[in-house]
Motif scaffolding. Structure first.
Motif, PDB file in Angstrom:
ATOM      1  N   THR A  92      -3.396  33.234 -14.872  1.00  0.00           N
ATOM      2  CA  THR A  92      -2.811  34.502 -14.448  1.00  0.00           C
ATOM      3  C   THR A  92      -3.161  34.831 -12.996  1.00  0.00           C
ATOM      4  O   THR A  92      -2.329  35.379 -12.259  1.00  0.00           O
ATOM      5  N   LEU A 144       0.500  40.480 -22.255  1.00  0.00           N
ATOM      6  CA  LEU A 144       1.834  40.736 -22.806  1.00  0.00           C
ATOM      7  C   LEU A 144       1.833  41.726 -23.958  1.00  0.00           C
ATOM      8  O   LEU A 144       2.881  42.008 -24.529  1.00  0.00           O
ATOM      9  N   SER A 158       5.049  39.420 -15.836  1.00  0.00           N
ATOM     10  CA  SER A 158       4.893  39.290 -17.294  1.00  0.00           C
ATOM     11  C   SER A 158       5.823  38.226 -17.862  1.00  0.00           C
ATOM     12  O   SER A 158       5.433  37.453 -18.746  1.00  0.00           O
TER      13      SER A 158
END
Length: 195
Positions: A92, A144, A158
Motif C-alpha cells: 500500500t 477496503l 482503493s
C-alpha cells in the motif's frame, strides 16, 4: 523451482509485519538462508519516521539486509539471491508512492495507462522474486473495509489496492489476514479456505 509466496494483509497495527518477520526468520533459521527486507516507506512526517525506526528496532536481533525501495520494485532484482527469505513491506505504501510519481508535470495517477503499466511491471517483479527466493512474503494494509471515499483519487487508490490484492492472492501459496495479532488463513498452500 519457485519458492513459497505468502500474502499478508490486515489493518494498521494488526501485527502484519511482526508475523511476516517471524515466518521468514523461522524459515531462514532452518536453512541458514539470508533475510532480505524490502522497505517501501518514506519518512514524510514524524509519525512515519517513528514507524520506520520501530520496524528497524524490531529487526535488530536478526541480520536483515535492508533495501530501501519506495518505487520501482524491479530495481531490487539484482540484489535477490537464490534461496533468500524476502519480506516486502508494504504494497500500500508502494502504491501511494507510485501513484504520485511525477510524470510529464503531473502524477502517474493522472496519466493514461500509467498505473496499468506499473501494475503489470509489479506482477512481473513479484514472479521474478518468487523464482529466486526460497520464501517471499508481501505485506499490505487492508483499507477496503471503509466506506467509499468522496474523493476521486482516494477511490482510485482503493480500486488499485483491490485489484492488486486479488492478483497477488491468485498467485500466492498462502493468503493471510491479520486481526489483533492473530492470522486468519484464507488460502493455504494453494487451497482456498471454505467459510
Amino acid at each position: 523451482m519457485r519458492g513459497m509466496m505468502t500474502f499478508i494483509s490486515g489493518g494498521v497495527r494488526s501485527g502484519k509485519s511482526s508475523f511476516a518477520e517471524r515466518l521468514l526468520v523461522e524459515g531462514a533459521d532452518q536453512t541458514d538462508g539470508r533475510l532480505v527486507y524490502i522497505a517501501s516507506g518514506r519518512a514524510v512526517d514524524q509519525e512515519m519516521q517513528e514507524r520506520i525506526d520501530q520496524h528497524k528496532t524490531d529487526r535488530a536481533d536478526e541480520s536483515w539486509l535492508t533495501i530501501e525501495q519506495p518505487v520501482a520494485l524491479e530495481e531490487v532484482l539484482p540484489f535477490i539471491e537464490p534461496g533468500d527469505y524476502v519480506l516486502w513491506d508494504c504494497l500500500t505504501t508502494w502504491l501511494a508512492n507510485e501513484m504520485y510519481e511525477e510524470i510529464e508535470h503531473t502524477y502517474c495517477v493522472h496519466v493514461e495507462a500509467c498505473m496499468r503499466k506499473k501494475a503489470t511491471q509489479l506482477m512481473g517483479t513479484v514472479a521474478a522474486i518468487s523464482e529466486k527466493a526460497a520464501q517471499f512474503v508481501i505485506v499490505s494494509n487492508e483499507v477496503l473495509d471503509e466506506l467509499p471515499s468522496v474523493y476521486e483519487e482516494t477511490r482510485m487508490y482503493s480500486e488499485w489496492i483491490g485489484l492488486l490484492h486479488q492478483a497477488l492472492v491468485a498467485v500466492a501459496d498462502d493468503a493471510i489476514e491479520m486481526d489483533s495479532g492473530m492470522p486468519l488463513y484464507w488460502k493455504r498452500e494453494g487451497q482456498v479456505a471454505m467459510r
